[in-house]
Design a protein around this motif. Structure first.
Motif, short mmCIF file in Angstrom:
data_model
loop_
_atom_site.label_atom_id
_atom_site.label_comp_id
_atom_site.label_asym_id
_atom_site.label_seq_id
_atom_site.Cartn_x
_atom_site.Cartn_y
_atom_site.Cartn_z
N SER A 194 0.83 -1.21 0.00
CA SER A 194 0.00 0.00 0.00
C SER A 194 0.86 1.25 0.00
CB SER A 194 -0.92 0.00 1.23
OG SER A 194 -1.57 1.24 1.36
N PHE A 195 1.90 1.27 0.83
CA PHE A 195 2.80 2.41 0.90
C PHE A 195 3.53 2.64 -0.42
CE2 PHE A 195 7.20 3.88 1.97
CZ PHE A 195 6.87 5.22 2.19
N ILE A 196 4.00 1.55 -1.03
CA ILE A 196 4.70 1.68 -2.32
C ILE A 196 3.77 2.24 -3.39
CG2 ILE A 196 5.81 0.37 -4.19
CD1 ILE A 196 6.84 -1.56 -1.97
N LEU A 197 2.55 1.72 -3.45
CA LEU A 197 1.57 2.23 -4.41
C LEU A 197 1.26 3.70 -4.16
CD1 LEU A 197 -1.04 -0.69 -4.56
CD2 LEU A 197 0.51 0.01 -6.39
N ALA A 198 1.09 4.05 -2.89
CA ALA A 198 0.77 5.44 -2.53
C ALA A 198 1.92 6.38 -2.86
CB ALA A 198 0.42 5.52 -1.05
N GLU A 199 3.15 5.93 -2.63
CA GLU A 199 4.31 6.75 -2.96
C GLU A 199 4.40 7.00 -4.47
OE1 GLU A 199 7.41 8.26 -1.49
OE2 GLU A 199 5.71 8.58 -0.16
N MET A 200 4.08 5.98 -5.26
CA MET A 200 4.09 6.14 -6.71
C MET A 200 3.03 7.14 -7.16
SD MET A 200 4.59 2.10 -7.72
CE MET A 200 4.28 2.35 -9.47
N MET A 201 1.83 7.03 -6.56
CA MET A 201 0.77 7.99 -6.89
C MET A 201 1.13 9.39 -6.38
SD MET A 201 -2.82 5.90 -6.47
CE MET A 201 -2.44 5.02 -4.94
N GLY A 202 1.80 9.44 -5.23
CA GLY A 202 2.23 10.72 -4.69
C GLY A 202 3.25 11.40 -5.59
N GLU A 203 4.14 10.61 -6.18
CA GLU A 203 5.12 11.17 -7.12
C GLU A 203 4.41 11.78 -8.33
OE1 GLU A 203 8.56 11.46 -7.30
OE2 GLU A 203 8.48 11.05 -5.14
N ALA A 221 -1.09 4.86 4.84
CA ALA A 221 -0.90 3.58 4.16
C ALA A 221 -0.83 2.44 5.17
CB ALA A 221 0.37 3.62 3.31
N TYR A 222 -0.04 2.62 6.22
CA TYR A 222 0.11 1.57 7.22
C TYR A 222 -1.10 1.51 8.17
CZ TYR A 222 4.75 -0.05 6.00
OH TYR A 222 5.82 -0.62 5.34
N CYS A 223 -1.51 2.65 8.68
CA CYS A 223 -2.58 2.64 9.68
C CYS A 223 -3.93 2.23 9.09
CB CYS A 223 -2.69 4.01 10.34
SG CYS A 223 -1.27 4.41 11.40
N MET A 224 -4.21 2.64 7.85
CA MET A 224 -5.47 2.21 7.23
C MET A 224 -5.44 0.70 6.97
SD MET A 224 -7.95 4.27 6.96
CE MET A 224 -8.91 3.16 5.93
N THR A 225 -4.30 0.19 6.54
CA THR A 225 -4.18 -1.26 6.34
C THR A 225 -4.34 -2.00 7.65
OG1 THR A 225 -2.66 -0.87 4.49
CG2 THR A 225 -2.75 -3.10 5.38
N PHE A 226 -3.70 -1.50 8.71
CA PHE A 226 -3.85 -2.11 10.03
C PHE A 226 -5.31 -2.10 10.46
CE2 PHE A 226 0.75 -0.97 11.56
CZ PHE A 226 1.26 -1.84 10.60
N SER A 227 -6.02 -1.02 10.18
CA SER A 227 -7.42 -0.91 10.58
C SER A 227 -8.30 -1.89 9.81
CB SER A 227 -7.94 0.51 10.39
OG SER A 227 -8.11 0.83 9.02
N ILE A 228 -7.92 -2.22 8.58
CA ILE A 228 -8.66 -3.20 7.78
C ILE A 228 -8.50 -4.60 8.37
CG2 ILE A 228 -8.78 -4.34 5.51
CD1 ILE A 228 -7.99 -1.57 4.31
N SER A 240 -3.43 7.33 0.12
CA SER A 240 -3.09 6.13 0.90
C SER A 240 -4.30 5.33 1.30
CB SER A 240 -2.28 6.53 2.14
OG SER A 240 -0.97 6.89 1.76
N ILE A 241 -5.41 5.98 1.58
CA ILE A 241 -6.64 5.24 1.89
C ILE A 241 -7.05 4.40 0.70
CG2 ILE A 241 -9.12 5.49 2.34
CD1 ILE A 241 -8.35 8.00 4.04
N PHE A 242 -6.98 4.98 -0.48
CA PHE A 242 -7.29 4.25 -1.71
C PHE A 242 -6.34 3.08 -1.91
CE2 PHE A 242 -6.53 3.75 -6.32
CZ PHE A 242 -7.79 3.35 -6.72
N SER A 243 -5.04 3.34 -1.75
CA SER A 243 -4.05 2.28 -1.98
C SER A 243 -4.15 1.18 -0.93
CB SER A 243 -2.63 2.86 -1.99
OG SER A 243 -2.24 3.32 -0.70
N ALA A 244 -4.54 1.52 0.31
CA ALA A 244 -4.68 0.52 1.37
C ALA A 244 -5.78 -0.48 1.04
CB ALA A 244 -4.97 1.21 2.71
N SER A 250 -4.91 -4.38 0.20
CA SER A 250 -5.50 -5.40 1.08
C SER A 250 -6.37 -6.37 0.29
CB SER A 250 -6.33 -4.73 2.18
OG SER A 250 -5.52 -3.91 2.98
N PHE A 251 -7.07 -5.87 -0.68
CA PHE A 251 -7.93 -6.72 -1.52
C PHE A 251 -7.09 -7.67 -2.38
CE2 PHE A 251 -10.16 -7.60 -5.51
CZ PHE A 251 -11.36 -8.12 -5.04
N ILE A 252 -6.02 -7.14 -2.97
CA ILE A 252 -5.21 -7.94 -3.89
C ILE A 252 -4.35 -8.95 -3.15
CG2 ILE A 252 -3.29 -7.83 -5.54
CD1 ILE A 252 -4.43 -5.15 -6.49
N VAL A 253 -3.65 -8.51 -2.10
CA VAL A 253 -2.69 -9.37 -1.39
C VAL A 253 -3.37 -10.61 -0.82
CG1 VAL A 253 -1.19 -9.53 0.64
CG2 VAL A 253 -1.01 -7.56 -0.89
#
Length: 199
Positions: A64-73, A113-120, A158-162, A166-169
């Motif tokens: 999630s963090f890697i995806l979010a960083e790419m979108m952030g770039e 990215a991390y906290c939203m994934t943890f919450s899921i 990051s919410i989107f990427s989380a 989570s769905f894909i992994v």
């Protein structure tokens, strides 16, 4: 009032709180500067619990963090602005920060990215994880290094990427196979105690 003025106005309202409530500044400085180390420590604890669910959670959060960083770039290429302390006068700047493109906020991207994934994965503690990400994001405004738009866009990305990660992994067998191989190697290096022999 246009969006640019609203962004500055909201920044002023949050950042000026540090001038009025100075006794809270150390708390927000800690959140803005050092909470990343606490998150790293928590992540390592989850990793070394040797529970599959926790490790799948860490894998999902990292992706999630890697995806979010790419979108952030990409977002940073489409729009850029320097930190508020570099663009505005009378900013309550509480930490040192180099002047560069502050859009979107890397801290917001990381924590959401991390906290939203943890919450899921940990629905019981989801409000704690979300509050942690919110406090860190607000702290970056409080200490004067990000505009509200910087942290809001980072959070949305990051919410989107989380949710995507989570769905894909959870549905990729290759991830489970790689994790199984890792655990086999780990068991050889750091074997767990066989409780059945102790009974």
């Amino acid at each position: 009032m246009d969006s640019f003025e609203m962004n500055i106005d909201l920044f002023r309202k949050i950042n000026d709180l540090g001038k009025e409530y100075t006794y809270l500044n150390n708390f927000f400085i800690f959140m803005a500067e050092y909470m990343v180390f606490v998150l790293t420590f928590i992540t390592l604890i989850f990793c070394f619990t040797r529970r599959e669910k926790n490790r799948m959670m860490i894998i999902s959060a990292t992706i999630s963090f890697i995806l979010a960083e790419m979108m952030g770039e990409i977002a940073g290429k489409l729009h850029s602005n320097n930190q508020p302390f570099a663009e505005l006068s009378n900013v309550n700047k509480l930490i040192e920060k180099a002047v560069d493109n502050s859009f979107p906020s890397d801290h917001s991207i990381l924590f959401f990215a991390y906290c939203m994934t943890f919450s899921i994965y940990q629905k019981r503690w989801r409000y704690i994880w979300i509050m942690l990400a919110l406090f860190v994001s607000i702290s970056r405004i409080w200490v004067g290094v990000h505009y509200p738009a910087d942290v809001m866009v980072g959070a949305i990305i990051s919410i989107f990427s989380a949710f995507i990660a989570s769905f894909i992994v959870s549905r990729l067998n290759v991830i489970r196979k790689l994790l199984w191989l890792y655990e086999k190697v780990e068991q050889q290096i750091l074997p767990t105690r066989d409780k059945s022999r102790e009974l």
